[in-house]
Design a protein around this motif. Sequence first.
Motif, PDB file in Angstrom:
ATOM      1  N   PRO B  45      30.681  41.607  49.817  1.00 22.09           N
ATOM      2  CA  PRO B  45      31.670  41.756  48.751  1.00 22.09           C
ATOM      3  C   PRO B  45      31.684  40.559  47.814  1.00 22.09           C
ATOM      4  N   ALA B  46      32.180  40.787  46.588  1.00 27.70           N
ATOM      5  CA  ALA B  46      32.383  39.675  45.665  1.00 27.70           C
ATOM      6  C   ALA B  46      33.592  38.875  46.153  1.00 27.70           C
ATOM      7  N   VAL B  47      33.486  37.569  46.093  1.00 26.40           N
ATOM      8  CA  VAL B  47      34.586  36.724  46.570  1.00 26.40           C
ATOM      9  C   VAL B  47      34.994  35.708  45.505  1.00 26.40           C
ATOM     10  N   ASN B  48      36.234  35.269  45.599  1.00 26.21           N
ATOM     11  CA  ASN B  48      36.724  34.145  44.811  1.00 26.21           C
ATOM     12  C   ASN B  48      37.277  33.108  45.774  1.00 26.21           C
ATOM     13  N   LEU B  49      37.148  31.853  45.384  1.00 25.53           N
ATOM     14  CA  LEU B  49      37.660  30.793  46.246  1.00 25.53           C
ATOM     15  C   LEU B  49      38.600  29.894  45.456  1.00 25.53           C
ATOM     16  N   HIS B  50      39.798  29.740  45.982  1.00 23.93           N
ATOM     17  CA  HIS B  50      40.784  28.852  45.375  1.00 23.93           C
ATOM     18  C   HIS B  50      41.048  27.702  46.339  1.00 23.93           C
ATOM     19  N   GLU B  51      41.320  26.544  45.779  1.00 28.93           N
ATOM     20  CA  GLU B  51      41.579  25.396  46.637  1.00 28.93           C
ATOM     21  C   GLU B  51      42.894  24.736  46.247  1.00 28.93           C
ATOM     22  N   SER B  52      43.630  24.332  47.263  1.00 27.78           N
ATOM     23  CA  SER B  52      44.812  23.514  47.017  1.00 27.78           C
ATOM     24  C   SER B  52      44.682  22.262  47.880  1.00 27.78           C
ATOM     25  N   ASP B  53      45.676  21.373  47.826  1.00 27.17           N
ATOM     26  CA  ASP B  53      45.627  20.153  48.640  1.00 27.17           C
ATOM     27  C   ASP B  53      45.567  20.487  50.124  1.00 27.17           C
ATOM     28  N   THR B  54      46.254  21.573  50.485  1.00 26.89           N
ATOM     29  CA  THR B  54      46.394  21.856  51.909  1.00 26.89           C
ATOM     30  C   THR B  54      45.337  22.816  52.448  1.00 26.89           C
ATOM     31  N   GLY B  55      44.652  23.526  51.553  1.00 24.62           N
ATOM     32  CA  GLY B  55      43.668  24.455  52.098  1.00 24.62           C
ATOM     33  C   GLY B  55      42.954  25.279  51.053  1.00 24.62           C
ATOM     34  N   TYR B  56      42.291  26.317  51.554  1.00 24.91           N
ATOM     35  CA  TYR B  56      41.517  27.208  50.696  1.00 24.91           C
ATOM     36  C   TYR B  56      42.068  28.619  50.815  1.00 24.91           C
ATOM     37  N   VAL B  57      41.922  29.357  49.739  1.00 20.74           N
ATOM     38  CA  VAL B  57      42.223  30.785  49.788  1.00 20.74           C
ATOM     39  C   VAL B  57      40.968  31.505  49.322  1.00 20.74           C
TER      40      VAL B  57
END
Lengths: 132, 151
Positions: B45-57
Motif C-alpha cells: 500500500p501507499a504510505v505516509n509518515l508523520h513525525e512528532s517529538d514523541t513518535g511517528y505516525v
Amino acid sequence: MTYPTHREIEAREKDALVTEDTRPGLVFRPDVDILEEPDAYVIMADLPGTNESDVEIQLDKGVLTLDAVAPDETSSPARYAEYRVGGYHREFRISEDIDRASVTAKMRHGVLELRLPKSAESRPRRISVEAA
Amino acid sequence: MNSINRNFTNETSLPRAFASLSRDLHRQLANDRNRSFRGTRGVFPAVNLHESDTGYVLTAELPGVAPENIDVSIEGATVTLSGERKIERVAGDGVAVHRRERQSGTFRRAFELPAEIDLDAAKATHKNGVLTLDLPKSAALQPRQIPVETP
C-alpha cells in the motif's frame, strides 16, 4: 528455485483529476470494478479514508455521479508522502433498465458498493414450457 | 534491487534455510530506501509518515482489506506491513465483469524508521480503509525537560 507465489499487488498511483472546478483541493479518480449480476449491476469503488456520510451519489439523466471527500486527519506535514488526501469524483453512464428507486449503497473498509437493480422487465426470466 | 542468491548447502534444515532467506529479504527491503519512500509507482500500500517529538505516525491506504488480513510487525526500528487484499467477487456464477481496476493479491513492505519504537505503546487502528500506526519512540529517545534546581 521457484515458489508457488501469490500474485503481488501492482497498485497504481491515485489519478488526480484536472478539473475546472471552483472547489479547492485535490480530486482523485477512484479505481472501480463494474460487475453485472443476473438481476443487478454492482459498482465497487475504492475510496480510502472516506466516511459513509462523506459520499454523495446522484442519478440524473442516465448518469450516475459519485462524489466523496476524505477528510485529512493529520495535524503535521508528512515527513515522507506517497499518497495525498482529497476528494473523489467519477461518473458512470447507466443503462436505461435500472430500477432507480431501489438503488442501494454501502461502505465497508473504505470501499463503496453500489447496487443498481435491473428493472423487472429486463431481468432474465425463465419461461416454463407447458405441455399442450 | 539486488538479486538474492544463497547457497543452502550448509543449512541443516529447510526451516532454517527459509528463516535465513526471510531475514535477508527483510533486511534488503528495510535497507532499500528508494523502494520504501521514493519512486513508489506500483507499490501497495501507499504510505505516509508523520513525525512528532514523541513518535511517528505511519498511515497506509488499504481499501477493502479487512483488519484480520493485515499483519503488522515491529522489530526495533523496522516496521513490516504484510497481508492480502482479496477481491471476493469473481466472474462466473452468472456474474460478468465489465471493468476490473481494483487489484488483489498479497503485499509486503518493510520500513526502517530513524529511531527505535516503544513496542508496548505502539498502536494500530483501522478506519475507512486506512491503517494508522501510532509508533511512540522509545522512552530513552524522547526529549525530556530537565528542571534546573537552585542549590
